[in-house]
Design a protein around this motif. Structure first.
Motif, mmCIF file in Angstrom:
data_model
loop_
_atom_site.group_PDB
_atom_site.id
_atom_site.type_symbol
_atom_site.label_atom_id
_atom_site.label_comp_id
_atom_site.label_asym_id
_atom_site.label_seq_id
_atom_site.Cartn_x
_atom_site.Cartn_y
_atom_site.Cartn_z
ATOM 1 N N ASN A 1 -3.990 8.307 26.558
ATOM 2 C CA ASN A 1 -3.716 9.103 27.748
ATOM 3 C C ASN A 1 -4.970 9.899 28.075
ATOM 4 O O ASN A 1 -6.041 9.620 27.540
ATOM 5 N N VAL A 2 -4.851 10.908 28.929
ATOM 6 C CA VAL A 2 -6.058 11.596 29.405
ATOM 7 C C VAL A 2 -6.708 12.455 28.335
ATOM 8 O O VAL A 2 -7.830 12.921 28.522
ATOM 9 N N ILE A 3 -6.046 12.662 27.206
ATOM 10 C CA ILE A 3 -6.609 13.571 26.211
ATOM 11 C C ILE A 3 -6.783 12.940 24.838
ATOM 12 O O ILE A 3 -7.374 13.567 23.953
ATOM 13 N N SER A 4 -6.290 11.731 24.618
ATOM 14 C CA SER A 4 -6.388 11.177 23.267
ATOM 15 C C SER A 4 -6.213 9.664 23.301
ATOM 16 O O SER A 4 -5.840 9.082 24.319
ATOM 17 N N ARG A 5 -6.477 9.048 22.132
ATOM 18 C CA ARG A 5 -6.339 7.604 21.964
ATOM 19 C C ARG A 5 -5.834 7.323 20.551
ATOM 20 O O ARG A 5 -6.156 8.065 19.624
ATOM 21 N N THR A 6 -5.068 6.259 20.408
ATOM 22 C CA THR A 6 -4.557 5.899 19.087
ATOM 23 C C THR A 6 -4.414 4.382 18.992
ATOM 24 O O THR A 6 -4.323 3.687 20.011
ATOM 25 N N HIS A 7 -4.399 3.886 17.731
ATOM 26 C CA HIS A 7 -4.210 2.460 17.447
ATOM 27 C C HIS A 7 -3.008 2.304 16.516
ATOM 28 O O HIS A 7 -2.684 3.202 15.737
ATOM 29 N N GLN A 8 -2.374 1.142 16.585
ATOM 30 C CA GLN A 8 -1.264 0.840 15.690
ATOM 31 C C GLN A 8 -1.225 -0.668 15.473
ATOM 32 O O GLN A 8 -1.689 -1.456 16.310
ATOM 33 N N TYR A 9 -0.636 -1.058 14.313
ATOM 34 C CA TYR A 9 -0.601 -2.467 13.939
ATOM 35 C C TYR A 9 0.803 -2.824 13.455
ATOM 36 O O TYR A 9 1.540 -1.983 12.936
ATOM 37 N N HIS A 10 1.151 -4.115 13.610
ATOM 38 C CA HIS A 10 2.454 -4.617 13.180
ATOM 39 C C HIS A 10 2.252 -6.052 12.699
ATOM 40 O O HIS A 10 1.880 -6.945 13.469
ATOM 41 N N ARG A 11 2.494 -6.271 11.394
ATOM 42 C CA ARG A 11 2.288 -7.600 10.802
ATOM 43 C C ARG A 11 3.499 -8.494 11.063
ATOM 44 O O ARG A 11 4.649 -8.054 10.974
#
Length: 407
Positions: A319-329
């Motif tokens: 979003n305008v203030i942050s970033r994140t990553h996620q994974y799903h096997r």
């Protein structure tokens, strides 16, 4: 001879009389007047208006070397003139308005020795005078943010009132501030700065009422209390950082099976996300997927994986203030061919074979009966060609296919 001499003398006198007009005529249109003011102001407070004579932007023109060669003329009525200051190619007046309103101020510049000549430059502005206190509400956050005008939830907000009083009109006044944060939180302070912490994301409005009081000499008796007020407000949007992404979906599927994954974003929308099926769980680069706008906090992704193997469903959201990553096997198994897939076709083939056999059997029986009942039409055995059995005609390929179905 005399008339000719008199004509020459008259021309010389006319040139002498017009000589002092030359600077003004030449200068007209070559200069500009820039006006600045410290308005708006409250009634009773002094307002400064400054006019500066500058050369037009033609790249080569410069102001005259003598700053006293021009004179400034002001029209400021009905404002009361409190003072006037003349500097090099600059003039400043101080005026006071006792009633609220918008007042036009005009100024022009002429040659110092020809005040009735055409103005060298002129300009005007509208001065705003109000009955209320003049200032603004400023909301900041005690956090070092790379995004302007962005605020976090659960982070301290600093709310301040900045008084606009360049003439120190309120220097003896005492102030009272009434704050309303829109969620039931209200407070009254003598300080122009308060701190507030809000944990709910969304847009909200801060309202402030300012009251100023001071003593002022009255005409009738002694001193009187003077009071002025002002109402101010400021809106801001509190957002949450993306604390993570919850992935809800299967961890094992078969090849060619449709898979739906639900993403729950723990943060403030709107945001953008992109995803990709990879062989390893690694962060997505900018060029690996196309961002998709997401208006809410829930998003469904549907896909089909063709080849068996171990895969990683990689997601990036911001979003305008942050970033994140996620994974799903996800483990993809080979597609299993079930016997039920072939049950119906095989049953159909067998049924058709049985029906054909019964039909051929009944036909042969009918022919033999006719031969017994009508010997004249009988055919010698040598003339009868051997008739293959129905099962032999069809062959055993269909039966072999049905029998070859894995169980």
């Amino acid at each position: 001879m005399a008339p000719t001499l008199w004509l020459r003398v008259s021309h010389i006198l006319r040139l002498v009389c017009l000589l002092h007009l030359a600077p003004a005529v030449v200068a007209a249109g070559l200069y500009e007047l820039h006006l600045v003011t410290d308005s708006p102001a409250t009634t009773g407070a002094e307002v400064n208006i400054t006019a500066s004579l500058v050369a037009s932007d033609n790249g080569s023109l410069a102001l005259p070397t003598d700053p006293l060669s021009y004179r400034f003329h002001w029209v400021h009525s009905p404002l009361l003139l409190k003072g006037k200051t003349e500097e090099a190619f600059r003039s400043t007046i101080r005026a006071v308005g006792n009633v609220p309103g918008d007042f036009p101020i005009s100024v022009w510049v002429t040659s110092a020795d020809c005040q009735m000549c055409q103005p060298v430059a002129r300009s005007r502005l509208v001065l705003s005078i109000t009955e209320n206190i003049v200032g603004k509400l400023v909301i900041t956050q005690n956090a070092s943010l790379p995004w302007p005008s962005t605020y976090f939830t659960k982070t301290l907000l600093k709310t301040s009132f900045l008084l606009h009083d360049p003439s120190n009109f309120f220097k003896t006044a005492s102030f009272l501030y009434s704050w309303d944060f829109g969620d039931g939180t209200q407070m009254v302070t003598e300080d122009s700065t308060v701190y507030y912490n809000r944990s709910i994301m969304g847009t909200f409005t801060v309202k402030l009422k300012v009251v100023a009081e001071w003593e002022q000499a009255a005409l009738a008796a002694g001193k009187g209390i003077v009071q002025k007020t002002g109402h101010f407000s400021g809106s801001l949007k509190l957002q949450e950082t993306l604390r993570g992404i919850q992935v809800m979906g299967p961890t094992e599927i078969q090849a060619f099976q449709e898979m739906t994954v639900t993403l729950n974003f723990l943060g403030s929308p709107p945001l953008t996300m992109c995803w990709r099926i990879k062989s390893e769980c690694l962060p997505l680069e900018e060029h690996e997927c196309r961002p998709v706008p997401v208006a809410g906090t829930v998003y469904n992704v549907t896909t089909i994986i063709m080849d068996p193997g171990d895969y990683c469903f990689s997601i990036r959201a911001e979003n305008v203030i942050s970033r994140t990553h996620q994974y799903h096997r996800v483990q993809v198994w080979p597609s299993r061919i079930q016997p039920a897939v072939f049950a119906f076709p095989c049953a159909t083939i067998i049924t058709m074979m049985l029906a054909f056999i019964m039909y051929m059997t009944l036909r042969n029986t009918t022919q033999q009966k006719d031969m017994v009942e009508n010997p004249a039409t009988a055919i010698s055995p040598s003339q009868v060609s051997p008739t293959p059995s129905p099962l032999k005609r069809l062959g055993t390929s269909s039966l072999q296919v049905c029998l070859a179905v894995p169980t």
